[in-house]
Design a protein around this motif. Structure first.
Motif, short mmCIF file in Angstrom:
data_model
loop_
_atom_site.label_atom_id
_atom_site.label_comp_id
_atom_site.label_asym_id
_atom_site.label_seq_id
_atom_site.Cartn_x
_atom_site.Cartn_y
_atom_site.Cartn_z
N ARG A 137 11.03 -4.34 -4.63
CA ARG A 137 12.37 -4.48 -5.21
C ARG A 137 12.59 -3.45 -6.32
O ARG A 137 13.67 -2.87 -6.44
CB ARG A 137 12.54 -5.89 -5.76
CG ARG A 137 13.96 -6.20 -6.18
CD ARG A 137 14.10 -7.63 -6.62
NE ARG A 137 13.72 -8.52 -5.54
CZ ARG A 137 13.49 -9.80 -5.69
NH1 ARG A 137 13.59 -10.35 -6.88
NH2 ARG A 137 13.14 -10.55 -4.68
N TRP A 138 11.56 -3.20 -7.14
CA TRP A 138 11.67 -2.19 -8.19
C TRP A 138 11.83 -0.80 -7.59
O TRP A 138 12.57 0.04 -8.11
CB TRP A 138 10.44 -2.21 -9.09
CG TRP A 138 10.49 -3.31 -10.10
CD1 TRP A 138 9.78 -4.48 -10.05
CD2 TRP A 138 11.28 -3.37 -11.28
NE1 TRP A 138 10.08 -5.25 -11.13
CE2 TRP A 138 11.01 -4.59 -11.90
CE3 TRP A 138 12.19 -2.50 -11.87
CZ2 TRP A 138 11.61 -4.97 -13.09
CZ3 TRP A 138 12.78 -2.89 -13.05
CH2 TRP A 138 12.51 -4.10 -13.65
N THR A 139 11.14 -0.55 -6.48
CA THR A 139 11.26 0.74 -5.81
C THR A 139 12.68 0.98 -5.35
O THR A 139 13.25 2.05 -5.56
CB THR A 139 10.29 0.81 -4.61
OG1 THR A 139 8.97 0.57 -5.07
CG2 THR A 139 10.37 2.15 -3.93
N VAL A 140 13.27 -0.03 -4.72
CA VAL A 140 14.65 0.09 -4.25
C VAL A 140 15.60 0.28 -5.43
O VAL A 140 16.54 1.09 -5.36
CB VAL A 140 15.03 -1.15 -3.42
CG1 VAL A 140 16.51 -1.16 -3.08
CG2 VAL A 140 14.21 -1.21 -2.15
N LEU A 195 5.92 3.86 -7.29
CA LEU A 195 5.91 2.43 -7.01
C LEU A 195 5.79 2.15 -5.53
O LEU A 195 5.12 1.20 -5.11
CB LEU A 195 7.18 1.77 -7.57
CG LEU A 195 7.25 1.62 -9.08
CD1 LEU A 195 8.60 1.06 -9.49
CD2 LEU A 195 6.13 0.73 -9.58
N PHE A 196 6.42 2.97 -4.70
CA PHE A 196 6.34 2.77 -3.26
C PHE A 196 4.91 2.97 -2.76
O PHE A 196 4.40 2.15 -2.00
CB PHE A 196 7.29 3.73 -2.53
CG PHE A 196 7.23 3.61 -1.04
CD1 PHE A 196 7.78 2.51 -0.41
CD2 PHE A 196 6.60 4.58 -0.29
CE1 PHE A 196 7.72 2.39 0.97
CE2 PHE A 196 6.54 4.47 1.09
CZ PHE A 196 7.10 3.38 1.72
N PHE A 197 4.25 4.03 -3.20
CA PHE A 197 2.89 4.27 -2.76
C PHE A 197 1.93 3.21 -3.31
O PHE A 197 0.99 2.82 -2.63
CB PHE A 197 2.43 5.68 -3.13
CG PHE A 197 3.04 6.74 -2.26
CD1 PHE A 197 2.89 6.70 -0.90
CD2 PHE A 197 3.80 7.75 -2.82
CE1 PHE A 197 3.45 7.67 -0.08
CE2 PHE A 197 4.37 8.72 -2.02
CZ PHE A 197 4.20 8.68 -0.64
N LEU A 198 2.19 2.74 -4.52
CA LEU A 198 1.38 1.66 -5.07
C LEU A 198 1.55 0.39 -4.24
O LEU A 198 0.58 -0.32 -3.94
CB LEU A 198 1.76 1.42 -6.53
CG LEU A 198 0.93 0.39 -7.29
CD1 LEU A 198 -0.52 0.84 -7.37
CD2 LEU A 198 1.50 0.20 -8.68
N PHE A 199 2.79 0.11 -3.82
CA PHE A 199 3.05 -1.04 -2.97
C PHE A 199 2.31 -0.92 -1.65
O PHE A 199 1.71 -1.88 -1.16
CB PHE A 199 4.56 -1.18 -2.73
CG PHE A 199 4.91 -2.16 -1.65
CD1 PHE A 199 4.87 -3.51 -1.90
CD2 PHE A 199 5.27 -1.73 -0.39
CE1 PHE A 199 5.18 -4.43 -0.91
CE2 PHE A 199 5.58 -2.62 0.61
CZ PHE A 199 5.53 -3.98 0.34
N ILE A 200 2.34 0.28 -1.05
CA ILE A 200 1.67 0.49 0.22
C ILE A 200 0.15 0.28 0.08
O ILE A 200 -0.47 -0.37 0.93
CB ILE A 200 1.97 1.90 0.78
CG1 ILE A 200 3.44 2.02 1.15
CG2 ILE A 200 1.09 2.23 1.98
CD1 ILE A 200 3.87 1.12 2.28
#
Length: 53
Positions: free
Chosen positions: A3-6, A34-39
């Motif tokens: 959600r933070w990434t978006v 943040l996206f790569f951390l999420f992945i």
């Protein structure tokens, strides 16, 4: 975290439209991190999984 990434992607797009290049670049880089951390966390959770007792 996704959600933070978006949120940061939307902020980067809006800042880019209004011509704030520095803010848009900063928000886009934060969204990318943040996206790569999420992945990475998602893959780790898939590998470890839930252990049944």
């Amino acid at each position: 975290m996704l959600r933070w990434t978006v949120t940061f992607i939307i902020l980067a797009v809006i800042a880019g439209i209004f011509g704030f290049g520095g803010i848009a670049a900063g928000a886009a880089s934060i969204a990318k991190i943040l996206f790569f951390l999420f992945i990475v966390l998602f893959v780790i959770s898939l590998i470890t999984g839930r252990k049944r007792l």
